[in-house]
Design a protein around this motif. Sequence first.
Motif, short mmCIF file in Angstrom:
data_model
loop_
_atom_site.label_atom_id
_atom_site.label_comp_id
_atom_site.label_asym_id
_atom_site.label_seq_id
_atom_site.Cartn_x
_atom_site.Cartn_y
_atom_site.Cartn_z
N LYS A 28 -28.66 70.72 88.17
CA LYS A 28 -28.45 71.82 87.23
C LYS A 28 -27.11 71.79 86.50
O LYS A 28 -26.96 72.43 85.48
CB LYS A 28 -28.58 73.16 87.98
N GLY A 29 -26.13 71.06 87.03
CA GLY A 29 -24.80 71.13 86.45
C GLY A 29 -24.05 72.34 86.97
O GLY A 29 -24.55 73.07 87.83
N ILE A 30 -22.87 72.57 86.41
CA ILE A 30 -22.00 73.64 86.93
C ILE A 30 -22.39 75.01 86.41
O ILE A 30 -22.60 75.96 87.17
CB ILE A 30 -20.53 73.35 86.58
N PRO A 105 -22.31 59.08 88.72
CA PRO A 105 -22.84 59.52 87.44
C PRO A 105 -22.88 61.04 87.31
O PRO A 105 -22.72 61.58 86.23
CB PRO A 105 -24.25 58.92 87.42
N VAL A 106 -23.08 61.74 88.42
CA VAL A 106 -23.10 63.20 88.39
C VAL A 106 -21.73 63.73 88.02
O VAL A 106 -21.58 64.55 87.11
CB VAL A 106 -23.55 63.77 89.75
N LEU A 107 -20.70 63.24 88.71
CA LEU A 107 -19.35 63.74 88.43
C LEU A 107 -18.90 63.37 87.03
O LEU A 107 -18.28 64.18 86.34
CB LEU A 107 -18.37 63.20 89.47
N LEU A 112 -17.95 65.03 81.35
CA LEU A 112 -18.19 64.81 79.92
C LEU A 112 -18.93 65.97 79.27
O LEU A 112 -18.63 66.32 78.12
CB LEU A 112 -19.00 63.52 79.72
N THR A 113 -19.89 66.56 79.99
CA THR A 113 -20.73 67.59 79.38
C THR A 113 -20.22 69.00 79.61
O THR A 113 -20.53 69.91 78.83
CB THR A 113 -22.17 67.49 79.89
N ALA A 119 -13.01 71.36 84.92
CA ALA A 119 -11.56 71.52 85.13
C ALA A 119 -11.26 72.79 85.91
O ALA A 119 -10.38 72.81 86.77
CB ALA A 119 -10.85 71.55 83.78
N ALA A 120 -12.01 73.86 85.62
CA ALA A 120 -11.79 75.12 86.33
C ALA A 120 -12.12 75.00 87.81
O ALA A 120 -11.50 75.66 88.65
CB ALA A 120 -12.63 76.23 85.70
N CYS A 121 -13.10 74.15 88.13
CA CYS A 121 -13.51 73.98 89.53
C CYS A 121 -12.67 72.96 90.27
O CYS A 121 -12.43 73.11 91.47
CB CYS A 121 -14.99 73.57 89.60
#
Length: 203
Positions: A28-30, A105-107, A112-113, A119-121
């Motif tokens: 899902k992403g962040i 690839p996830v990180l 990138l996306t 950065a906040a996490c």
Amino acid sequence: MVKSAADTSAADTRERIVAATQKLLAVKGIRALTVAEVADLAGISRAWLYRQFPDKQAMVGAAIVATTDAFWSDARSELERLDSFAEQMIVGVRVGRGAYDDPGPVLIRLQLTEPEAYAACIGPGVAGLIPGLAAFWRPFVDAAVARGDIAAGHDPEETSEWVARVMISIGTTPSPTINPDDPADVSRYIHRYILPGLGTVPD
């Protein structure tokens, strides 16, 4: 010291939360990830999750750090076979970069996306990463001092933290002057800038 049942339960719960977060980040992403989804996958209530992590950023930061911890643990035996601190640092950069290959690839995709969310996490995550990585480098720093690779007089704890920060910087910060995936480039940088500083007796 024997851990109490409560301590053990809390540690197990934290591990389940981190593992669930890692799985959901890949899908899902962040931004799309929710605390409720993590709690459901971990099999706990949201209230119990918040007893382990104060907010989503801290939770995701812990998951990001956890993805690299196993790589550093596996790297210890590889670095122990090397004869100099310079070689250990060069390989250390490669290993650190490798931590982003699986599930790298996830990180990388998250950086990138969703750069602002990432950065906040990672801020809360790095707060935990630095001490752990410094502890990883401490025995190598001690051995380097004994061999003379690092001048006696450097504070080993402070030096270990500095090395940890250098490894993170070289491995993760884009640069027009050093390619972290080129061992020769990393070697040149380490021999030209880092080793001279470590070889000098501090004031």
